[in-house]
Design a protein around this motif. Sequence first.
Motif, PDB file in Angstrom:
ATOM      1  N   PHE A  69      49.936 -38.202   2.278  1.00 29.16           N
ATOM      2  CA  PHE A  69      50.556 -39.665   2.078  1.00 29.16           C
ATOM      3  C   PHE A  69      50.895 -40.057   3.662  1.00 29.16           C
ATOM      4  N   ALA A  70      50.818 -41.425   3.943  1.00 35.18           N
ATOM      5  CA  ALA A  70      51.330 -41.713   5.415  1.00 35.18           C
ATOM      6  C   ALA A  70      52.208 -43.171   5.092  1.00 35.18           C
ATOM      7  N   VAL A  71      53.336 -43.127   5.589  1.00 35.59           N
ATOM      8  CA  VAL A  71      54.448 -43.802   5.353  1.00 35.59           C
ATOM      9  C   VAL A  71      54.323 -45.122   6.620  1.00 35.59           C
ATOM     10  N   GLY A  72      54.217 -46.297   6.353  1.00 31.68           N
ATOM     11  CA  GLY A  72      54.115 -47.273   7.517  1.00 31.68           C
ATOM     12  C   GLY A  72      55.544 -47.595   7.888  1.00 31.68           C
ATOM     13  N   VAL A  73      56.220 -47.068   9.145  1.00 33.52           N
ATOM     14  CA  VAL A  73      57.319 -47.399   9.569  1.00 33.52           C
ATOM     15  C   VAL A  73      57.439 -48.371  10.533  1.00 33.52           C
ATOM     16  N   GLY A  74      56.277 -49.348  10.931  1.00 34.87           N
ATOM     17  CA  GLY A  74      56.442 -50.170  11.749  1.00 34.87           C
ATOM     18  C   GLY A  74      57.355 -51.475  11.490  1.00 34.87           C
ATOM     19  N   ALA A  75      57.784 -52.108  12.415  1.00 27.78           N
ATOM     20  CA  ALA A  75      58.219 -53.457  12.386  1.00 27.78           C
ATOM     21  C   ALA A  75      57.781 -54.613  11.758  1.00 27.78           C
ATOM     22  N   ARG A  76      56.333 -54.734  12.083  1.00 31.56           N
ATOM     23  CA  ARG A  76      55.119 -55.475  11.654  1.00 31.56           C
ATOM     24  C   ARG A  76      53.944 -54.838  11.089  1.00 31.56           C
ATOM     25  N   HIS A  77      53.292 -55.734  10.139  1.00 32.71           N
ATOM     26  CA  HIS A  77      52.054 -55.092   9.703  1.00 32.71           C
ATOM     27  C   HIS A  77      51.206 -56.072   9.682  1.00 32.71           C
ATOM     28  N   SER A  78      50.144 -56.088  10.083  1.00 31.72           N
ATOM     29  CA  SER A  78      49.149 -57.066  10.110  1.00 31.72           C
ATOM     30  C   SER A  78      47.736 -56.590   9.418  1.00 31.72           C
ATOM     31  N   GLY A  79      46.783 -57.684   9.239  1.00 32.48           N
ATOM     32  CA  GLY A  79      45.618 -57.167   8.750  1.00 32.48           C
ATOM     33  C   GLY A  79      44.842 -58.521   8.226  1.00 32.48           C
ATOM     34  N   PRO A  80      43.435 -58.348   7.920  1.00 33.58           N
ATOM     35  CA  PRO A  80      43.001 -57.086   7.930  1.00 33.58           C
ATOM     36  C   PRO A  80      42.385 -56.660   9.293  1.00 33.58           C
ATOM     37  N   ASP A  81      42.021 -55.351   9.339  1.00 32.71           N
ATOM     38  CA  ASP A  81      41.233 -54.728  10.455  1.00 32.71           C
ATOM     39  C   ASP A  81      39.990 -55.645  10.644  1.00 32.71           C
ATOM     40  N   GLU A  82      39.667 -55.980  11.902  1.00 26.79           N
ATOM     41  CA  GLU A  82      38.665 -56.872  12.167  1.00 26.79           C
ATOM     42  C   GLU A  82      37.460 -56.743  11.630  1.00 26.79           C
ATOM     43  N   TRP A  83      36.891 -55.303  11.537  1.00 29.04           N
ATOM     44  CA  TRP A  83      35.610 -55.148  11.021  1.00 29.04           C
ATOM     45  C   TRP A  83      35.570 -55.543   9.553  1.00 29.04           C
ATOM     46  N   PHE A  84      36.482 -55.416   8.870  1.00 32.41           N
ATOM     47  CA  PHE A  84      36.295 -55.786   7.516  1.00 32.41           C
ATOM     48  C   PHE A  84      36.537 -57.350   7.062  1.00 32.41           C
ATOM     49  N   LYS A  85      36.688 -58.353   8.187  1.00 32.01           N
ATOM     50  CA  LYS A  85      37.159 -59.790   8.121  1.00 32.01           C
ATOM     51  C   LYS A  85      35.981 -60.465   7.344  1.00 32.01           C
ATOM     52  N   PRO A  86      34.616 -60.227   7.528  1.00 33.38           N
ATOM     53  CA  PRO A  86      33.536 -61.107   6.970  1.00 33.38           C
ATOM     54  C   PRO A  86      33.451 -60.544   5.602  1.00 33.38           C
ATOM     55  N   TRP A  87      33.396 -59.234   5.450  1.00 34.30           N
ATOM     56  CA  TRP A  87      33.464 -58.715   3.945  1.00 34.30           C
ATOM     57  C   TRP A  87      34.511 -59.269   3.016  1.00 34.30           C
ATOM     58  N   LEU A  88      35.741 -59.328   3.604  1.00 28.96           N
ATOM     59  CA  LEU A  88      36.908 -59.510   2.697  1.00 28.96           C
ATOM     60  C   LEU A  88      37.323 -61.277   2.570  1.00 28.96           C
ATOM     61  N   ASN A  89      36.886 -61.909   3.349  1.00 27.41           N
ATOM     62  CA  ASN A  89      37.113 -63.392   3.361  1.00 27.41           C
ATOM     63  C   ASN A  89      38.470 -63.610   3.072  1.00 27.41           C
ATOM     64  N   VAL A  90      39.304 -63.048   3.849  1.00 24.95           N
ATOM     65  CA  VAL A  90      40.951 -63.553   3.609  1.00 24.95           C
ATOM     66  C   VAL A  90      41.413 -63.891   4.873  1.00 24.95           C
ATOM     67  N   ALA A  91      42.366 -64.622   4.725  1.00 22.32           N
ATOM     68  CA  ALA A  91      43.029 -65.009   5.939  1.00 22.32           C
ATOM     69  C   ALA A  91      43.933 -63.938   6.855  1.00 22.32           C
ATOM     70  N   THR A 121      51.600 -48.241  13.307  1.00 20.90           N
ATOM     71  CA  THR A 121      50.848 -49.252  13.019  1.00 20.90           C
ATOM     72  C   THR A 121      49.646 -48.673  12.127  1.00 20.90           C
ATOM     73  N   MET A 122      49.165 -49.467  11.351  1.00 21.77           N
ATOM     74  CA  MET A 122      48.255 -49.009  10.353  1.00 21.77           C
ATOM     75  C   MET A 122      47.160 -50.071  10.274  1.00 21.77           C
ATOM     76  N   LYS A 123      45.641 -49.785  10.175  1.00 20.39           N
ATOM     77  CA  LYS A 123      44.688 -50.612   9.806  1.00 20.39           C
ATOM     78  C   LYS A 123      44.392 -50.648   8.250  1.00 20.39           C
ATOM     79  N   PHE A 124      44.353 -52.123   7.856  1.00 19.07           N
ATOM     80  CA  PHE A 124      44.146 -52.365   6.443  1.00 19.07           C
ATOM     81  C   PHE A 124      42.837 -52.837   6.114  1.00 19.07           C
ATOM     82  N   ASP A 125      42.252 -52.234   5.270  1.00 21.87           N
ATOM     83  CA  ASP A 125      40.931 -52.999   4.666  1.00 21.87           C
ATOM     84  C   ASP A 125      41.306 -53.567   3.300  1.00 21.87           C
ATOM     85  N   ASP A 126      40.546 -53.366   2.455  1.00 20.22           N
ATOM     86  CA  ASP A 126      40.938 -54.167   0.987  1.00 20.22           C
ATOM     87  C   ASP A 126      42.159 -53.771   0.296  1.00 20.22           C
ATOM     88  N   ASN A 127      42.462 -52.340   0.814  1.00 23.55           N
ATOM     89  CA  ASN A 127      43.419 -51.614   0.052  1.00 23.55           C
ATOM     90  C   ASN A 127      44.899 -52.574   0.062  1.00 23.55           C
TER      91      ASN A 127
END
Lengths: 280, 107
Positions: A69-91, A121-127
């Motif tokens: 398990f990995a706990v995200g302790v950052g003050a900000r979280h952003s996504g999606p990770d760049e490579w997944f953008k065309p696949w996920l089609n989310v803002a 910091t963490m990278k986010f895909d569809d998860n």
Amino acid sequence: MATIATAVASAHAPGVTGWFEKASPAAQQSVGDAFTALGDQIADARLDALLIIANDHIENYPPHDYPDFAVGVGARHSGPDEWFKPWLNVADYEMPGAPDIARTLFEQLAGDSLRVVSAETMKFDDNISVPVTMTGFATQKIPLIPIMQNCTVPPVPDHRASYAFGQRLGRVIREELPPGLRIGLYGSGGLSHEPGGPRYLSIDEEFDRWFLSLLADGDHEQVLRQATHERMEAAGAGGTAELLSWLVVMGAIGEHPCDVLCYEAVPDWRCGVGAVRWTL
Amino acid sequence: MALEHFSTYFDRDLATHRLVQDLKADRDARELLHRDEAAVLDAYDLLPAERAGIEQRDFRALYLLGVHPYSLAQLARLLYGTVEGAGASEASSALVESLLRDEPAPS
């Protein structure tokens, strides 16, 4: 003591945002309405933080050195990770974190038989991207604490280990966080799918409907006896076991009734898509 | 021969896993992959069979060597491209076709 104020779970299949229109209008309506209901429930719960527990998908850690398990302790979280953008089609989204709460969770959960780490910091895909987009949570400005889970790199913490981790998480929320805080839990992943395997294009609808009915019955010991990690793998290797994240939520809340909000097996989504909410 | 569960073959130390993670994070490397695939692969300590599997798009061979299926799916998208708005895309179809190449026909 802090309170678990809401608990929900859903699939995070990339097709739900990336190629939603491949589903029938009725399936789109059913899944869209379910995510809207989850979003309303999260908004109405007046949360101080929402924990989303989700498969890391070998995104943030290499398989030869993989935490449980990995706990995200950052003050900000952003996504999606760049490579997944065309696949996920989310803002693109940027959400506040909850570093104080997250650090307490990490410190209290680390150090037992499971390997628990933290990350700024963490990278986010569809998860994370699919649930925060489909529920509208991405724009609600409620603090997010992502908890990445190993659902797929052997050895995977199995159904009982995941449930036990959830029990510890629930105890830490209730006993170690400042009184008055309201915490939400979101299990993200499943249902049946086999990403990258020989059954990549298949869905095990029978397993999915059986699993959801088992959850609706609300007997957690029966869930743990029957919906084993092995049974999940048989319904789609490497992917269906994302339902272990749902078991983390169940361990944290204990036995409560559960409503199934939707289930659709859309072949082009390559993943059974369902959503549930527990009545606390 | 029917494929067993991926954990039967899984080898966490294969360099393909690092290759896929690096490519996801590096747009320049992805562009180089399409211009000069050998130059990208040269930078990794791939087993000869691993490199051949990538070069020949032989996902079944890579599965049997022990590449994790998630990494295989992403490798397929890196090689064939991610098609916006696609369900059963060229990448996933090519992957499954390769994996099932020597499977017995369903009875």
